[in-house]
Design an enzyme around this catalytic site. Structure first.
Site, mmCIF file in Angstrom:
data_model
loop_
_atom_site.group_PDB
_atom_site.id
_atom_site.type_symbol
_atom_site.label_atom_id
_atom_site.label_comp_id
_atom_site.label_asym_id
_atom_site.label_seq_id
_atom_site.Cartn_x
_atom_site.Cartn_y
_atom_site.Cartn_z
ATOM 1 C CG HIS A 199 -0.451 0.084 2.596
ATOM 2 N ND1 HIS A 199 -0.146 -0.912 3.377
ATOM 3 C CD2 HIS A 199 0.017 1.197 3.236
ATOM 4 C CE1 HIS A 199 0.399 -0.182 4.550
ATOM 5 N NE2 HIS A 199 0.589 0.971 4.335
ATOM 6 C CB SER A 243 3.196 1.818 5.913
ATOM 7 O OG SER A 243 2.014 2.056 6.777
ATOM 8 C CG ASP A 299 -0.109 -4.394 2.806
ATOM 9 O OD1 ASP A 299 0.480 -3.547 1.923
ATOM 10 O OD2 ASP A 299 -0.009 -3.710 4.023
#
Length: 425
Positions: A171, A280, A202
């Site tokens: 993402h 992230s 992911d």
């Protein structure tokens, strides 16, 4: 009558008068008789004498000497001069010692000095952090951590090979174009290109146009335990080179997350290390300085995802799973997903466990004797609450791994061994 305390002898008779009878009262007629029985000033015939006493040693205190106000006073000028000279000598000695100390310590040397004009010295022993200390681990890992910049977004990644491969979240690079770049811990930048991505896990891999890069050490996410200390690296809220500290709060925490129609499943490592937007794709590192997870998701109490912040609930993809996916992407351009060969019911069920909606005839579940309608209650000892748990835990394992399964059929509980496989996509 008297009690005798003031008794006195009778006075002598007046001139020409006889003595009073013994024991009788005084004879009247003496013009000198009065109550002052022995007063020589009233009785001229009483014997008189002047007695001069020699002054004896006084037992009282010695009277305080009274200074003569007209005597010349003593001058304080010599004392003041002595004090002034002493102060000047002490000040001069202190200044000399201070100068010598400053010269010996290196202060005041010109060229390349600090804001105070001093030359930096060797750091004290406390600043020489041990390699296995938190500061030592941070110093070791930070050169391998990069800030990933894409159009309108920012994230984190970490170098996994010296020739420039970087692992991050899918993402983070979603929607990336040719302007993607990375920033290293020393502030240098380099362009990057997308190698491949797997939205369902992911995980994504990018390539940096640089060689000889320091790569992270990869650990074993299956070897961690609740309570182990961890460090989270990244660029939260665009604050590069940020390191936070916490512990492993839970393991195999099944996560179902997604956006833009993509649903992601994994059995995550839960930590209380502070993680925010921008973390992230960054590494979660154990006390040995080894990467054990990829920071991916945070839990927030707010409904607005753009305002989500750390509340002590963050989740990382186990590195064993992320490494397998990354290697597949590098070697084959796409990742394989581990499956059990059955479709499960997710959400909205009152049954505890993962109910199988259908079973592939030639899949691993069918080969183990499982049928549609069976409810899987345990996978390799992990208790399952619903279908999401089964999907997430299955993807934790490598294709070809054999796991024990406990399931319920009607009122009976059965067990089986299932050999998992990779999907055919």
């Amino acid at each position: 009558m008297t009690d005798g305390w003031n008794a006195r002898p009778l006075p002598p008779p007046a001139h020409g008068q006889p003595l009073p009878p013994a024991g009788g009262p005084p004879q009247p007629g003496s013009p000198w008789w009065s109550d002052a029985l022995a007063d020589p000033w009233r009785d001229p015939y009483a014997p008189t004498a002047v007695v001069v006493q020699n002054p004896g040693a006084s037992a009282g205190p010695v009277p305080e000497a009274v200074p003569d106000p007209d005597a010349p006073r003593r001058s304080f000028t010599p004392i003041l001069v002595i004090c002034l000279v002493t102060a000047l000598l002490a000040g001069g000695l202190g200044g000399t010692l201070g100068f010598l100390f400053a010269v010996k310590s290196g202060y005041g040397n010109g060229g390349g000095g600090t804001a105070l004009g001093s030359t930096p010295q060797d750091p004290p022993a406390a600043a020489n952090r041990a390699p296995d200390s938190l500061a030592g681990i941070a110093a070791k890992v930070l050169p391998s951590v990069v800030t990933v910049r894409v159009t309108g977004a920012i994230g984190t990644g970490f170098v996994v090979s010296g020739d420039g491969y970087v692992v991050t979240n899918d993402h983070v690079v979603e929607g990336a174009d040719d302007t993607m770049s990375v920033v290293f811990s020393d502030g240098s930048t380099a362009p990057a290109k997308l190698v491949g991505r797997d939205p369902q896990s992911d995980v994504a891999v990018i390539k940096v146009a640089k060689s000889g890069l320091p790569a992270v050490a990869i650990g074993d996410s299956d070897a961690i335990a609740v309570g182990d200390p961890v460090l989270a690296f990244g660029s939260p809220l665009a604050l590069r080179n940020t390191v936070t500290y916490g512990i492993v709060s839970a393991v195999d925490r099944t996560i179902e997350a997604g956006d833009a129609g993509t649903t992601r499943y994994y059995a995550a490592i839960q930590t209380d290390a502070a993680v925010n937007q921008g973390n992230s794709g960054g590494p979660l590192v154990n006390a040995a300085g080894q990467v054990i997870g990829v920071n991916s998701v945070i839990r927030s109490v707010g409904g607005n995802e753009t305002e989500a912040g750390n509340i002590g609930l963050a989740f990382a993809i186990p590195i064993n799973q992320a490494e397998r996916v990354a290697v597949d992407i590098i070697d084959h351009g796409k990742a394989r997903r581990t499956v059990i060969g059955a479709e499960v019911v997710t959400g909205g069920t009152s049954t505890s466990g993962a109910r199988l909606r259908s079973v592939e005839p030639a899949g691993p579940a069918a080969a183990a004797g499982m049928k549609s309608g069976d409810v899987v209650t345990k996978l390799d000892g992990h208790v399952l609450e619903d279908g999401t748990d089964l999907i997430a835990l299955v993807r934790k394992y490598d294709p070809g791994a054999t796991v024990s399964v406990e399931y319920r059929r009607g009122t009976k509980t059965e067990t089986a061994s299932v050999t998992l496989v990779a999907d055919s996509n």
